[in-house]
Design a protein around this motif. Structure first.
Motif, PDB file in Angstrom:
ATOM      1  N   LEU A   1       1.003   6.633  -6.910  1.00 34.62           N
ATOM      2  CA  LEU A   1      -0.163   7.469  -7.203  1.00 34.62           C
ATOM      3  C   LEU A   1       0.175   8.949  -7.065  1.00 34.62           C
ATOM      4  O   LEU A   1      -0.238   9.766  -7.885  1.00 34.62           O
ATOM      5  CB  LEU A   1      -1.324   7.121  -6.268  1.00 34.62           C
ATOM      6  CG  LEU A   1      -2.198   5.953  -6.661  1.00 34.62           C
ATOM      7  CD1 LEU A   1      -3.214   5.662  -5.557  1.00 34.62           C
ATOM      8  CD2 LEU A   1      -2.902   6.219  -7.967  1.00 34.62           C
ATOM      9  N   LEU A   2       0.914   9.281  -6.029  1.00 38.36           N
ATOM     10  CA  LEU A   2       1.309  10.670  -5.817  1.00 38.36           C
ATOM     11  C   LEU A   2       2.187  11.168  -6.965  1.00 38.36           C
ATOM     12  O   LEU A   2       1.980  12.264  -7.494  1.00 38.36           O
ATOM     13  CB  LEU A   2       2.035  10.811  -4.476  1.00 38.36           C
ATOM     14  CG  LEU A   2       2.283  12.213  -3.967  1.00 38.36           C
ATOM     15  CD1 LEU A   2       0.960  12.947  -3.748  1.00 38.36           C
ATOM     16  CD2 LEU A   2       3.067  12.163  -2.668  1.00 38.36           C
TER      17      LEU A   2
ATOM     18  N   MET B   1      -6.411  11.574  -7.024  1.00 40.66           N
ATOM     19  CA  MET B   1      -5.226  10.721  -6.923  1.00 40.66           C
ATOM     20  C   MET B   1      -4.418  11.057  -5.672  1.00 40.66           C
ATOM     21  O   MET B   1      -3.953  10.165  -4.957  1.00 40.66           O
ATOM     22  CB  MET B   1      -4.357  10.860  -8.176  1.00 40.66           C
ATOM     23  CG  MET B   1      -4.974  10.251  -9.418  1.00 40.66           C
ATOM     24  SD  MET B   1      -4.002  10.563 -10.915  1.00 40.66           S
ATOM     25  CE  MET B   1      -2.650   9.388 -10.678  1.00 40.66           C
ATOM     26  N   ILE B   2      -4.263  12.342  -5.396  1.00 41.41           N
ATOM     27  CA  ILE B   2      -3.520  12.771  -4.208  1.00 41.41           C
ATOM     28  C   ILE B   2      -4.268  12.355  -2.945  1.00 41.41           C
ATOM     29  O   ILE B   2      -3.670  11.853  -1.984  1.00 41.41           O
ATOM     30  CB  ILE B   2      -3.263  14.291  -4.257  1.00 41.41           C
ATOM     31  CG1 ILE B   2      -2.287  14.607  -5.397  1.00 41.41           C
ATOM     32  CG2 ILE B   2      -2.743  14.808  -2.920  1.00 41.41           C
ATOM     33  CD1 ILE B   2      -2.198  16.079  -5.756  1.00 41.41           C
TER      34      ILE B   2
ATOM     35  N   LEU C   1      -2.633   5.951   1.871  1.00 43.47           N
ATOM     36  CA  LEU C   1      -1.807   4.778   1.565  1.00 43.47           C
ATOM     37  C   LEU C   1      -0.367   4.997   2.025  1.00 43.47           C
ATOM     38  O   LEU C   1       0.265   4.097   2.576  1.00 43.47           O
ATOM     39  CB  LEU C   1      -1.840   4.492   0.057  1.00 43.47           C
ATOM     40  CG  LEU C   1      -3.185   4.007  -0.490  1.00 43.47           C
ATOM     41  CD1 LEU C   1      -3.168   4.013  -2.011  1.00 43.47           C
ATOM     42  CD2 LEU C   1      -3.511   2.627   0.044  1.00 43.47           C
ATOM     43  N   ILE C   2       0.139   6.196   1.815  1.00 46.57           N
ATOM     44  CA  ILE C   2       1.510   6.509   2.226  1.00 46.57           C
ATOM     45  C   ILE C   2       1.626   6.517   3.744  1.00 46.57           C
ATOM     46  O   ILE C   2       2.584   6.008   4.315  1.00 46.57           O
ATOM     47  CB  ILE C   2       1.956   7.866   1.631  1.00 46.57           C
ATOM     48  CG1 ILE C   2       2.100   7.735   0.125  1.00 46.57           C
ATOM     49  CG2 ILE C   2       3.267   8.332   2.269  1.00 46.57           C
ATOM     50  CD1 ILE C   2       2.295   9.060  -0.601  1.00 46.57           C
ATOM     51  N   LEU C   3       0.623   7.089   4.396  1.00 45.47           N
ATOM     52  CA  LEU C   3       0.664   7.210   5.851  1.00 45.47           C
ATOM     53  C   LEU C   3       0.268   5.922   6.572  1.00 45.47           C
ATOM     54  O   LEU C   3       0.365   5.852   7.800  1.00 45.47           O
ATOM     55  CB  LEU C   3      -0.244   8.355   6.315  1.00 45.47           C
ATOM     56  CG  LEU C   3       0.170   9.752   5.803  1.00 45.47           C
ATOM     57  CD1 LEU C   3      -0.847  10.780   6.250  1.00 45.47           C
ATOM     58  CD2 LEU C   3       1.564  10.100   6.277  1.00 45.47           C
TER      59      LEU C   3
ATOM     60  N   ALA D   1       0.833  -1.201   0.000  1.00 48.02           N
ATOM     61  CA  ALA D   1       0.000   0.000   0.000  1.00 48.02           C
ATOM     62  C   ALA D   1       0.869   1.253   0.000  1.00 48.02           C
ATOM     63  O   ALA D   1       0.556   2.244  -0.677  1.00 48.02           O
ATOM     64  CB  ALA D   1      -0.936  -0.007   1.202  1.00 48.02           C
ATOM     65  N   HIS D   2       1.953   1.227   0.744  1.00 49.21           N
ATOM     66  CA  HIS D   2       2.839   2.384   0.836  1.00 49.21           C
ATOM     67  C   HIS D   2       3.425   2.746  -0.532  1.00 49.21           C
ATOM     68  O   HIS D   2       3.399   3.912  -0.942  1.00 49.21           O
ATOM     69  CB  HIS D   2       3.956   2.101   1.847  1.00 49.21           C
ATOM     70  CG  HIS D   2       4.878   3.247   2.062  1.00 49.21           C
ATOM     71  ND1 HIS D   2       4.544   4.317   2.857  1.00 49.21           N
ATOM     72  CD2 HIS D   2       6.112   3.505   1.578  1.00 49.21           C
ATOM     73  CE1 HIS D   2       5.540   5.187   2.853  1.00 49.21           C
ATOM     74  NE2 HIS D   2       6.511   4.708   2.092  1.00 49.21           N
ATOM     75  N   VAL D   3       3.944   1.759  -1.240  1.00 47.89           N
ATOM     76  CA  VAL D   3       4.536   1.999  -2.554  1.00 47.89           C
ATOM     77  C   VAL D   3       3.454   2.441  -3.550  1.00 47.89           C
ATOM     78  O   VAL D   3       3.679   3.347  -4.353  1.00 47.89           O
ATOM     79  CB  VAL D   3       5.292   0.750  -3.062  1.00 47.89           C
ATOM     80  CG1 VAL D   3       5.769   0.939  -4.495  1.00 47.89           C
ATOM     81  CG2 VAL D   3       6.469   0.443  -2.155  1.00 47.89           C
TER      82      VAL D   3
END
Length: 97
Positions: free
Chosen positions: A50-51, A85-86, A92-94, A43-45
């Motif tokens: 996406l970012l 998208m952001i 997902l990043i957090l 999920a992180h990647v």
């Protein structure tokens, strides 16, 4: 710059179709990268990708606005796409998703 890409310039009406196909193949490849990460990545990647890929609709929006094209389309299609998208990337990043 466009002539160095290898296609005839799009100003020649018959060449516009090839430039649109080029854009389409890049959009498909970008989508497949996200799909592959959804299936096989973390999920992180996925969030990071996406970012990064949000740059594409932001660039489209900026180009349309700079060319004095449709502000409604620039913001309503490309700007909204980038914002979504952001918004999807941040949790997902957090690690919230």
């Amino acid at each position: 710059m466009t002539s160095s890409f290898g296609l005839p310039l799009p100003e020649d009406g018959r060449n516009i179709t090839w430039w649109l196909r080029l854009k389409g193949s890049r959009d498909i490849a970008s989508g497949l990268v996200v799909l592959a990460l959804m299936v096989w990545g973390s999920a992180h990647v996925l969030g990071i990708i996406l970012l990064i890929q949000a740059i594409i609709p932001m660039g489209d929006m900026s180009l349309i606005l700079a060319a004095k094209g449709s502000t409604r389309t620039a913001l309503g299609v490309h700007g909204l796409t980038a914002a979504l998208m952001i918004a999807a990337a941040i949790p997902l990043i957090l690690g919230g998703a």
